[in-house]
Scaffold this active site. Structure first.
Site, PDB file in Angstrom:
ATOM      1  CG  LEU A   1       6.756   1.438   5.944  1.00  0.00           C
ATOM      2  CD1 LEU A   1       6.704   0.847   4.538  1.00  0.00           C
ATOM      3  CD2 LEU A   1       6.730   2.947   5.884  1.00  0.00           C
ATOM      4  CG  ASP A   2       2.047   4.498  10.394  1.00  0.00           C
ATOM      5  OD1 ASP A   2       2.409   3.932  11.432  1.00  0.00           O
ATOM      6  OD2 ASP A   2       2.199   5.713  10.187  1.00  0.00           O
ATOM      7  CE  LYS A   3      -5.411  -2.049   8.073  1.00  0.00           C
ATOM      8  NZ  LYS A   3      -6.524  -2.367   8.973  1.00  0.00           N
TER       9      LYS A   3
END
Length: 191
Positions: free
Chosen positions: A50-52
């Protein structure tokens, strides 16, 4: 003859509600927030990313075979996202998402897409999502079976609905349920 990959004697599956601003890894550069303070196990690894700047369900396991099965697009595991977008989605925009859109790295697979109410018991995000009084926002439920880099954000932008907030609610049969950011739970292995 195919070589057998050794499976762990004590298989683990950990579900984490990854907070906004946290990397989907245990190490990072100085100043990065990582998974380390949230997960008490030292033998599990993320199955997917999951992206930051995305929140929600992240699965971690100590079984490399299962990790690949969950993360590899060839297995077509459904991932469900709650997406706050800028604007009021039209049926035409939703239909584009359902058919798949052409991104710079290729056509996306067909998705499930529909307008939904704001998720119940949704935690506040820190920092808050920006609000513009002149531009409405809406929530979509988007289900995809692949995982191109920043795919959901690129899909919604492509159809004219920029993503403001992105929360993964489910991966296959595993759901976020009532976990708050930073909370985790173990699930019995299903493999």
């Amino acid at each position: 003859m195919k070589s057998q990959t050794k499976r762990p004697a004590n298989p683990k599956l950990v579900l984490l509600n990854k907070p906004y601003g946290v990397l989907s890894q245990f190490t990072g550069e100085e100043g990065d927030q990582t998974l380390k303070p949230f997960i008490p196990h030292n033998d599990v690894y993320p199955a997917g990313r999951l992206d930051k700047d995305s929140e929600g369900l992240l699965l971690l396991t100590n079984d490399g075979v299962y990790q690949a099965r969950l993360a590899n697009p060839k297995y077509k595991v459904w991932k469900t996202y709650w997406v706050q977008v800028e604007g009021d989605p039209s049926e035409e925009q939703l239909e584009q998402l359902r058919k798949g859109v052409e991104l710079n790295d290729g056509m996306t697979r067909p998705a499930e897409a529909f307008v939904m109410p704001e998720p119940m018991n949704l935690w506040p995000r820190n920092p808050p999502v920006r609000e513009r009084k002149s531009v409405p926002d809406s929530w979509l439920c988007l289900k995809i079976r692949e995982g191109k880099n920043r795919q959901v954000r690129r899909m919604t932008a492509h159809v004219g609905l920029p993503t403001l907030r992105l929360i993964r609610a489910a991966v296959g049969p595993f759901q976020l349920k009532t976990m708050q950011p930073g909370e985790w739970r173990s699930e019995p292995p299903v493999w």
